[in-house]
Each structure stands twice: as structure tokens, then as C-alpha cells.
Design a protein around this motif. Structure first.
Motif, PDB file in Angstrom:
ATOM      1  N   MET A   1       0.847  -1.179   0.000  1.00 21.58           N
ATOM      2  CA  MET A   1       0.000   0.000   0.000  1.00 21.58           C
ATOM      3  C   MET A   1       0.889   1.237   0.000  1.00 21.58           C
ATOM      4  O   MET A   1       1.879   1.310   0.703  1.00 21.58           O
ATOM      5  CB  MET A   1      -0.908  -0.010   1.226  1.00 21.58           C
ATOM      6  CG  MET A   1      -1.956   1.077   1.171  1.00 21.58           C
ATOM      7  SD  MET A   1      -3.076   1.078   2.571  1.00 21.58           S
ATOM      8  CE  MET A   1      -3.865  -0.476   2.423  1.00 21.58           C
ATOM      9  N   SER A   2       0.539   2.187  -0.802  1.00 18.47           N
ATOM     10  CA  SER A   2       1.321   3.410  -0.959  1.00 18.47           C
ATOM     11  C   SER A   2       1.158   4.336   0.231  1.00 18.47           C
ATOM     12  O   SER A   2       0.164   4.295   0.946  1.00 18.47           O
ATOM     13  CB  SER A   2       0.835   4.137  -2.209  1.00 18.47           C
ATOM     14  OG  SER A   2       1.253   5.478  -2.197  1.00 18.47           O
ATOM     15  N   GLY A   3       2.133   5.217   0.403  1.00 20.61           N
ATOM     16  CA  GLY A   3       2.033   6.259   1.404  1.00 20.61           C
ATOM     17  C   GLY A   3       0.914   7.236   1.107  1.00 20.61           C
ATOM     18  O   GLY A   3       0.480   7.975   1.979  1.00 20.61           O
ATOM     19  N   ARG A   4       0.433   7.248  -0.136  1.00 21.05           N
ATOM     20  CA  ARG A   4      -0.668   8.137  -0.490  1.00 21.05           C
ATOM     21  C   ARG A   4      -2.019   7.560  -0.104  1.00 21.05           C
ATOM     22  O   ARG A   4      -3.023   8.231  -0.198  1.00 21.05           O
ATOM     23  CB  ARG A   4      -0.653   8.437  -1.983  1.00 21.05           C
ATOM     24  CG  ARG A   4       0.537   9.280  -2.336  1.00 21.05           C
ATOM     25  CD  ARG A   4       0.363   9.966  -3.642  1.00 21.05           C
ATOM     26  NE  ARG A   4       1.676  10.379  -4.082  1.00 21.05           N
ATOM     27  CZ  ARG A   4       2.106  10.309  -5.302  1.00 21.05           C
ATOM     28  NH1 ARG A   4       1.328   9.850  -6.241  1.00 21.05           N
ATOM     29  NH2 ARG A   4       3.309  10.695  -5.609  1.00 21.05           N
ATOM     30  N   ILE A   5      -2.056   6.319   0.310  1.00 20.58           N
ATOM     31  CA  ILE A   5      -3.284   5.712   0.828  1.00 20.58           C
ATOM     32  C   ILE A   5      -3.074   5.545   2.330  1.00 20.58           C
ATOM     33  O   ILE A   5      -2.344   4.680   2.777  1.00 20.58           O
ATOM     34  CB  ILE A   5      -3.564   4.337   0.179  1.00 20.58           C
ATOM     35  CG1 ILE A   5      -3.668   4.439  -1.334  1.00 20.58           C
ATOM     36  CG2 ILE A   5      -4.822   3.717   0.774  1.00 20.58           C
ATOM     37  CD1 ILE A   5      -4.934   5.068  -1.853  1.00 20.58           C
ATOM     38  N   ASP A   6      -3.703   6.413   3.086  1.00 17.55           N
ATOM     39  CA  ASP A   6      -3.560   6.391   4.533  1.00 17.55           C
ATOM     40  C   ASP A   6      -4.074   5.063   5.084  1.00 17.55           C
ATOM     41  O   ASP A   6      -5.056   4.518   4.589  1.00 17.55           O
ATOM     42  CB  ASP A   6      -4.366   7.559   5.121  1.00 17.55           C
ATOM     43  CG  ASP A   6      -4.122   7.748   6.586  1.00 17.55           C
ATOM     44  OD1 ASP A   6      -4.737   7.012   7.380  1.00 17.55           O
ATOM     45  OD2 ASP A   6      -3.308   8.623   6.940  1.00 17.55           O
ATOM     46  N   LYS A   7      -3.431   4.560   6.114  1.00 14.24           N
ATOM     47  CA  LYS A   7      -3.829   3.273   6.701  1.00 14.24           C
ATOM     48  C   LYS A   7      -5.232   3.297   7.299  1.00 14.24           C
ATOM     49  O   LYS A   7      -5.849   2.253   7.469  1.00 14.24           O
ATOM     50  CB  LYS A   7      -2.806   2.839   7.748  1.00 14.24           C
ATOM     51  CG  LYS A   7      -1.493   2.469   7.113  1.00 14.24           C
ATOM     52  CD  LYS A   7      -0.484   2.046   8.139  1.00 14.24           C
ATOM     53  CE  LYS A   7       0.870   2.045   7.530  1.00 14.24           C
ATOM     54  NZ  LYS A   7       1.581   0.887   7.415  1.00 14.24           N
ATOM     55  N   SER A   8      -5.753   4.475   7.596  1.00 15.96           N
ATOM     56  CA  SER A   8      -7.105   4.557   8.142  1.00 15.96           C
ATOM     57  C   SER A   8      -8.171   4.529   7.039  1.00 15.96           C
ATOM     58  O   SER A   8      -9.352   4.419   7.332  1.00 15.96           O
ATOM     59  CB  SER A   8      -7.268   5.831   8.977  1.00 15.96           C
ATOM     60  OG  SER A   8      -7.241   6.984   8.152  1.00 15.96           O
ATOM     61  N   TRP A   9      -7.764   4.609   5.775  1.00 13.69           N
ATOM     62  CA  TRP A   9      -8.701   4.567   4.666  1.00 13.69           C
ATOM     63  C   TRP A   9      -8.978   3.119   4.274  1.00 13.69           C
ATOM     64  O   TRP A   9      -8.114   2.260   4.396  1.00 13.69           O
ATOM     65  CB  TRP A   9      -8.165   5.318   3.458  1.00 13.69           C
ATOM     66  CG  TRP A   9      -7.846   6.768   3.709  1.00 13.69           C
ATOM     67  CD1 TRP A   9      -8.172   7.508   4.809  1.00 13.69           C
ATOM     68  CD2 TRP A   9      -7.116   7.629   2.857  1.00 13.69           C
ATOM     69  NE1 TRP A   9      -7.698   8.788   4.680  1.00 13.69           N
ATOM     70  CE2 TRP A   9      -7.039   8.889   3.487  1.00 13.69           C
ATOM     71  CE3 TRP A   9      -6.516   7.464   1.617  1.00 13.69           C
ATOM     72  CZ2 TRP A   9      -6.397   9.979   2.913  1.00 13.69           C
ATOM     73  CZ3 TRP A   9      -5.878   8.546   1.039  1.00 13.69           C
ATOM     74  CH2 TRP A   9      -5.826   9.790   1.686  1.00 13.69           C
ATOM     75  N   THR A  10     -10.178   2.856   3.793  1.00 16.43           N
ATOM     76  CA  THR A  10     -10.571   1.517   3.375  1.00 16.43           C
ATOM     77  C   THR A  10     -10.641   1.453   1.854  1.00 16.43           C
ATOM     78  O   THR A  10     -11.408   2.201   1.235  1.00 16.43           O
ATOM     79  CB  THR A  10     -11.950   1.164   3.957  1.00 16.43           C
ATOM     80  OG1 THR A  10     -11.889   1.263   5.376  1.00 16.43           O
ATOM     81  CG2 THR A  10     -12.373  -0.239   3.556  1.00 16.43           C
ATOM     82  N   VAL A  11      -9.833   0.578   1.256  1.00 13.04           N
ATOM     83  CA  VAL A  11      -9.887   0.389  -0.191  1.00 13.04           C
ATOM     84  C   VAL A  11     -11.129  -0.435  -0.502  1.00 13.04           C
ATOM     85  O   VAL A  11     -11.301  -1.545  -0.005  1.00 13.04           O
ATOM     86  CB  VAL A  11      -8.606  -0.298  -0.716  1.00 13.04           C
ATOM     87  CG1 VAL A  11      -8.734  -0.608  -2.206  1.00 13.04           C
ATOM     88  CG2 VAL A  11      -7.385   0.580  -0.452  1.00 13.04           C
ATOM     89  N   LEU A  12     -12.007   0.135  -1.321  1.00 11.72           N
ATOM     90  CA  LEU A  12     -13.269  -0.503  -1.669  1.00 11.72           C
ATOM     91  C   LEU A  12     -13.185  -1.276  -2.977  1.00 11.72           C
ATOM     92  O   LEU A  12     -13.923  -2.232  -3.185  1.00 11.72           O
ATOM     93  CB  LEU A  12     -14.370   0.558  -1.802  1.00 11.72           C
ATOM     94  CG  LEU A  12     -14.579   1.442  -0.577  1.00 11.72           C
ATOM     95  CD1 LEU A  12     -15.531   2.570  -0.915  1.00 11.72           C
ATOM     96  CD2 LEU A  12     -15.079   0.612   0.582  1.00 11.72           C
ATOM     97  N   ARG A  13     -12.297  -0.824  -3.841  1.00 14.34           N
ATOM     98  CA  ARG A  13     -12.190  -1.405  -5.173  1.00 14.34           C
ATOM     99  C   ARG A  13     -10.755  -1.243  -5.642  1.00 14.34           C
ATOM    100  O   ARG A  13     -10.177  -0.166  -5.523  1.00 14.34           O
ATOM    101  CB  ARG A  13     -13.133  -0.643  -6.101  1.00 14.34           C
ATOM    102  CG  ARG A  13     -13.102  -1.035  -7.532  1.00 14.34           C
ATOM    103  CD  ARG A  13     -13.934  -0.069  -8.368  1.00 14.34           C
ATOM    104  NE  ARG A  13     -15.254   0.122  -7.817  1.00 14.34           N
ATOM    105  CZ  ARG A  13     -16.373   0.061  -8.511  1.00 14.34           C
ATOM    106  NH1 ARG A  13     -16.330  -0.183  -9.797  1.00 14.34           N
ATOM    107  NH2 ARG A  13     -17.525   0.256  -7.956  1.00 14.34           N
ATOM    108  N   SER A  14     -10.182  -2.313  -6.151  1.00 15.20           N
ATOM    109  CA  SER A  14      -8.833  -2.274  -6.710  1.00 15.20           C
ATOM    110  C   SER A  14      -8.900  -2.922  -8.087  1.00 15.20           C
ATOM    111  O   SER A  14      -9.226  -4.100  -8.199  1.00 15.20           O
ATOM    112  CB  SER A  14      -7.865  -3.033  -5.800  1.00 15.20           C
ATOM    113  OG  SER A  14      -6.544  -2.890  -6.256  1.00 15.20           O
TER     114      SER A  14
END
Length: 92
Positions: A1-14
Motif C-alpha cells: 500500500m502506498s504512502g498516499r493511501i492512509d492506513k485509516s482509509w478503506t480500499v473498496l475497489r482495486s
């Protein structure tokens, strides 16, 4: 996971392209807003996903709005919607 995706964010779709060297993540932030980011994967980087742009700074009220914005910005991502079975949800 990139530094641009904060760990508190939830990836809904990849969603990966057909060559599996580009990816768009659509995510929900802890404040309820949505966003997206594009990544690339190169052999030189040992297959690590690297952010391509600064799309994650965009803020959208809904997941569909974030997806629509990604489709406008990233042509290969827009093309993926014409092919069945290519959108994948992240586990979680």
C-alpha cells in the motif's frame, strides 16, 4: 500500500489493467469521503506498486463519484468498464 493511501482509509475497489502493471484503488476515508489513486508496477521496483499521480488528494461525496472521476482522468480505467469481470473488490 502506498504512502498516499492512509492506513485509516478503506480500499473498496482495486482494479488492474490487462497487463497487471497499472492499478486504480478507490477508497473511503475515515471522515466518510471517497477518493482514488493510480499506481504502476515495474520490474525495476521488484513489483511494488508506485503512485503515478496525486489523485488521492481529490475528495468525493460518494464512491460512484470517485469512480466517475477516475474514469475521466485515467483512460485505461474507463476502458475496464467495457470488459466484464475486471473490477475487483479489495478483501476486507
Amino acid at each position: 500500500m502506498s504512502g498516499r493511501i492512509d492506513k485509516s482509509w478503506t480500499v473498496l475497489r482495486s482494479t488492474e489493467n490487462a497487463a497487471a502493471d497499472r492499478c486504480v484503488d478507490v477508497f473511503r476515508r475515515s471522515d466518510g469521503s471517497f477518493g482514488f489513486e493510480e499506481f504502476r508496477r515495474d520490474v525495476e521496483d521488484r513489483g511494488a506498486w508506485t503512485p503515478v499521480a496525486y489523485y488521492s488528494a481529490g475528495v468525493y461525496a460518494t464512491e460512484p463519484a470517485a469512480v466517475d472521476a477516475a474514469r475521466l482522468e485515467i483512460s485505461w480505467f474507463a476502458d475496464m468498464f467495457a470488459r466484464p469481470g475486471r473490477n475487483r473488490r479489495a478483501p476486507g
